[in-house]
Scaffold this active site. Structure first.
Site, short mmCIF file in Angstrom:
data_model
loop_
_atom_site.label_atom_id
_atom_site.label_comp_id
_atom_site.label_asym_id
_atom_site.label_seq_id
_atom_site.Cartn_x
_atom_site.Cartn_y
_atom_site.Cartn_z
N SER A 543 55.64 46.41 35.48
CA SER A 543 54.86 45.79 34.41
C SER A 543 55.76 44.84 33.60
CB SER A 543 54.23 46.88 33.53
OG SER A 543 53.22 46.34 32.72
N ASP A 628 43.98 45.97 38.98
CA ASP A 628 44.83 46.07 37.79
C ASP A 628 44.22 45.27 36.65
OD1 ASP A 628 46.89 46.14 35.91
OD2 ASP A 628 48.46 45.92 37.42
N HIS A 663 46.71 49.42 37.72
CA HIS A 663 48.06 49.25 37.19
C HIS A 663 48.98 50.42 37.54
CE1 HIS A 663 50.73 47.02 34.56
NE2 HIS A 663 51.04 48.11 33.89
#
Length: 691
Positions: A543, A628, A663
Site C-alpha cells: 500500500s 481493491d 486490498h
C-alpha cells in the site's frame, strides 16, 4: 543449497498497448502536460483490460512454474506450524463468555459463546465457513452482540471491495431478521434499548459519509439520516464508549476532529457536539462517571489528556500535559483506573493511572523490540486489563494485567508447532539519515544460520505513512525465511508514528522525501555493518509501503537485488487529483493538495509511476487486487506496463493480480498462506541461501 531448478523455456512478457492520454492540471505554467500511455488500463469494464491482467497472470505463472514444488514446500512448512484446530481466550460480555475458534481444514473462524463459565455447553453464533461457502472472497466486518446478549449484528463482504451488507440474527431462534442493509462500512453501534442501531453508509468513492439510525425489524428505506458529512476531506465513524453509556459519532479528516455524543439509554434523542471542528485540532473521547476524558493535540504536539463535564463538554481542563519525549496514543477508562497507551523511545508503552491516588505505573516489557495492543476488554468494572503482546521472536500472546497486584498473567501464547524461540534473536539498531536523524531498525535472525559477515541475505521492509508505526510483531510464516539463513528487518522510517507525532510530521507533505532517504540510509547501514550486501538484499512494502518501495527503486535501484510491491500506491498525482477515488480529498492532509502548484510539483517529483526511467531495476514482483477499493488495480498495472517499456535490464518483472480479492489479498487462512508462499518463493529464488 536448496534445489529450485531452472526454466526450460522462457515465456514472452505481455506488452500493454501504448495509447497516449493527456493529463491536465490547473496550472497555466505547465507548458509540458503529462502524458499517460497506459491510462486506458483504468477502465475495468474494457475486456482488453481484463485480458491484459490475465495475460500478466499467465506470464507470472509461466515464469515461476519451476518454483511450483518449492512453493508447496514453503506452504507445507507454514501450514505445519499452525495448530489448525484452536480457540481464542474467552472474554466476558454480560452473562456470557465469547470466543472464536478454528477447525482443521476450514478457512474461517467460528464465533461462539458459553453461559457464565467455560463448563457450560457451547452455542455457535456464527460460522463464517458456512457464510463463505461458494464465495471466492469473504470477510466478516461487524460482529456485535446486543447489550442483552440476544441479537447478533454482523456484516459481510464477498467481493473484497469493502462494501459490506449488514444482517441481524435472533440468537435464540437462529433466524435472521427480514432486513438487509447494503453498502455499509464496518462501523456500528447498538443502543442500550437493544432495538436501535447506528450504521454508516459509503458514497461512490468509498467514503463513510452518512450515519443512519435503524430500528430493528423496520424497513431500512425508512431509516433516519442522523448525520451527513458533505466535506469530502472528512469521513464518519460510530462507536460506543468503553462504559457503554454513550454513543460517539466522529467526523474526522487527517488533521481535524469533531465528535458528537448521545446517551446510549436514550438512543432516539439527538446527538450533541463535544466541540465543533477547528482546523488542525484532533481529539478523541472516552467516558467515566460525570466526565469525558479527551485526548487532543490542542497545544500539544504529542497529545495531552484533558477532561470535561458532560454538561459542558466544550470546556476542557488538563489532566496529563503534553510531553516532548512521549506520545499519548490512546486512553481506556475502567471503573477505578485509566489505561494510557503511549510511545516512548520508539516503543509502545502501557501505563496504569489510579484515579483515586492519581499515581501511575508503567508495565515493563523485557524484549528490545516488541508490539503490545489492546485485547478484548468489554467489562468496564473489570479488575484486569487484557493485552495482546508479541515480538519478532515471541508468538502472539494474551496477558491479563491485574490492577491491584500489578502482575501480568499469561492466558495463552499462540501455539507455533516445532518452533523453539531460543534459536532466534532480535535486536534494535539505528541508521543515520542524511540529516543526522537516528532511524530505528528492528531485526530478527536465526542464531545458528545467520552470521554478520556480509554473506547472508536480508529482507528489509517498511511503511512510513499516516503516522502508523510498523509493529515489530511475530509471524510464523517468517520462520521459513529465518531457517534459510535470511535475516528480516523493519526500517522504522519517518512518516510512521514510531517516535511520536513529530516523527510523523517529518515524513509527510513537503517532508515526504525523508521516508525514502531514511529507508535508503537503513539499507546502506545494514550493508556497511556487514549484515548483508546489495546483491543479497530484498525489500518489500504494501500500500503506502509500496510507494516507499517504488520511490527507492527509482532513486537507488543498484542497492537491491529483488523487491516485492504489494498493492502499491504508485500513481500518486493522478490518483489524488481524481475526486471520485478514495485516495483524493481525504488524502490531501497527508500528501498535499495537487490542485495547488507547489504540492503538485513536489508530489510529481517522487511519484513512482511518473519517475520510472531508462535504467536497470532489480527483480520485481508486483501484487494487485482487482476489487481493491483503496489502491485501484490499475496503479500496479500501469506501473508494471511502464517499467516493462523503459527498464534496461533482463531482471524478472511480474505482475500478479488476484481477480477475486481487494486490498488485503486472498481471504481465508489457507488462501493467505498460498499467497505468502508465492511471494517467498519468488524472493528466495533470487537470493543465495545457506546450504
Amino acid at each position: 543449497m536448496e534445489n529450485k531448478s531452472t526454466l526450460s523455456s522462457p515465456a514472452t512478457p505481455p506488452l500493454a498497448k501504448v495509447q497516449p492520454h493527456v493529463l491536465k492540471n490547473d496550472f497555466e505554467s505547465d507548458v509540458t502536460p503529462r502524458v499517460d500511455n497506459y491510462y486506458w488500463l483504468c477502465d475495468a469494464e474494457n475486456p482488453e483490460v481484463i485480458a491484459y491482467l490475465e495475460a500478466e497472470n499467465t506470464y507470472a505463472d509461466a515464469m515461476t512454474s519451476h518454483l511450483a514444488e518449492f512453493r508447496e514446500t514453503l506452504y507445507g512448512e507454514m501450514l505445519g506450524r499452525i495448530q489448525e484446530t484452536d480457540m481464542d481466550v474467552p472474554y466476558r460480555h454480560g452473562d456470557y463468555l465469547y470466543y472464536e475458534r478454528t477447525e482443521a481444514g476450514k478457512s474461517y473462524e467460528i464465533f461462539c459463546r458459553r453461559f457464565k463459565d467455560e463448563d457450560s455447553p457451547e452455542e455457535i453464533l456464527l460460522d463464517s465457513n458456512q457464510l463463505a461457502d461458494g464465495c471466492d472472497f469473504f470477510d466478516l466486518g461487524v460482529c456485535a452482540v446486543s447489550p442483552n446478549d440476544r441479537i447478533l449484528a454482523y456484516a459481510v463482504d464477498t467481493t473484497g471491495d469493502e462494501r459490506y451488507t449488514l444482517f441481524f440474527k435472533d440468537i435464540e431462534t437462529d433466524r435472521l431478521y427480514p432486513e438487509r442493509i447494503p453498502n455499509v462500512d464496518p462501523s456500528f453501534a447498538w443502543g442500550n434499548d437493544n432495538a436501535t442501531v447506528f450504521y454508516t453508509q459509503l458514497d461512490e468513492s468509498y467514503r463513510p459519509y452518512q450515519v443512519y439510525r435503524h430500528r430493528l425489524g423496520d424497513d431500512p428505506a425508512a431509516d433516519e439520516l442522523v448525520f451527513e458529512e458533505k466535506d469530502k476531506a472528512f469521513y464518519l465513524s460510530i462507536e460506543k464508549t468503553h462504559s457503554d453509556a454513550y454513543i460517539l459519532l466522529a467526523s474526522e479528516s487527517k488533521i481535524t476532529s469533531e465528535i458528537w455524543f448521545l446517551n446510549g439509554d436514550r438512543p432516539r434523542e439527538e446527538f450533541r457536539v463535544i466541540r465543533p471542528r477547528d482546523v488542525g485540532i484532533e481529539y478523541s473521547v472516552e467516558h467515566h462517571g460525570d466526565e469525558f476524558y479527551i485526548r487532543t493535540n490542542e497545544d500539544a504536539t504529542n497529545f495531552q489528556l484533558m477532561k470535561a463535564s458532560i454538561d459542558r463538554p466544550d470546556l476542557w481542563e488538563t489532566v496529563i500535559p503534553n510531553r516532548h519525549d512521549t506520545m499519548l496514543v490512546k486512553v481506556l477508562p475502567f471503573a477505578k483506573y485509566l489505561v494510557l497507551f503511549e510511545r516512548q523511545d520508539g516503543l509502545p508503552q502501557v501505563r496504569i493511572f489510579d484515579l483515586a491516588t492519581e499515581r501511575s505505573q508503567a508495565i515493563a516489557f523485557p524484549e528490545p523490540t516488541y508490539h503490545v495492543s489492546l485485547g478484548d476488554n468489554y467489562d468496564f468494572e473489570a479488575s484486569y486489563l487484557r493485552l495482546n503482546y508479541t515480538s519478532l521472536v515471541t508468538p502472539p500472546s494474551v496477558f491479563d494485567y491485574h490492577f491491584h497486584s500489578g502482575t501480568l498473567e499469561l492466558k495463552k501464547e499462540t501455539p507455533v508447532l516445532g518452533y523453539d524461540r531460543t534459536q532466534y534473536a532480535s535486536e534494535r539498531l539505528y541508521a543515520t539519515a542524511e540529516d543526522g536523524t537516528q532511524i530505528p531498525i528492528s531485526i530478527v535472525y536465526r542464531r545458528d544460520r545467520f552470521h554478520r559477515d556480509a554473506s547472508h541475505p536480508l529482507w528489509l521492509t517498511g511503511y512510513g505513512s499516516y503516522g502508523i508505526p510498523y509493529p515489530a510483531s511475530f509471524r510464523s510464516t517468517r520462520i521459513s525465511l529465518l531457517d534459510r539463513g535470511v535475516a528480516f528487518a523493519i526500517a522504522h522510517v519517518r512518516g510512521g508514528g514510531e517516535m511520536g507525532r513529530p516523527w510523523y510530521e517529518a515524513g509527510k507533505l513537503f517532508n515526504k522525501y525523508n521516508s525514502f532517504t531514511d529507508f535508503i540510509a537503513c539499507a546502506e547501514h545494514l550493508i556497511a555493518e556487514k549484515w548483508t550486501q546489495s546483491d543479497r538484499l530484498a525489500i518489500s512494502g504494501g500500500s503506502a509501503g509500496g510507494l516507499l518501495v517504488g520511490a527507492v527503486l527509482n532513486e537507488r535501484p543498484d542497492l537491491f537485488e529483488v523487491a516485492v510491491a504489494d498493492v502499491p500506491f504508485v500513481d500518486v498525482v493522478t490518483t489524488i487529483l481524481d475526486p471520485d477515488l478514495p485516495l483524493s480529498a481525504i488524502e490531501w492532509d497527508e500528501w498535499g493538495n495537487p490542485h495547488e502548484e507547489p504540492y503538485y510539483n513536489y508530489m510529481l517529483s517522487y511519484s513512482p509511476y511518473d519517475n520510472v526511467r531508462r535504467q536497470d531495476y532489480p527483480h520485481l514482483l508486483v501484487l494487485a487486487g482487482l476489487h481493491d477499493a483503496r489502491v485501484k488495480y490499475w496503479e500496479p498495472a500501469k506501473w508494471t506496463a511502464k517499467l516493462r517499456s523503459l527498464k534496461t535490464d533482463d531482471n524478472l518483472l511480474l505482475l500478479k493480480t488476484n481477480m477475486d480479492a481487494g486490498h488485503g489479498g486472498a481471504s481465508g487462512r489457507y488462501g493467505y498462506l498460498r499467497e505468502i508462499a508465492f511471494e517467498y518463493a519468488f524472493v528466495l529464488d533470487r537470493l543465495p541461501l545457506s546450504p
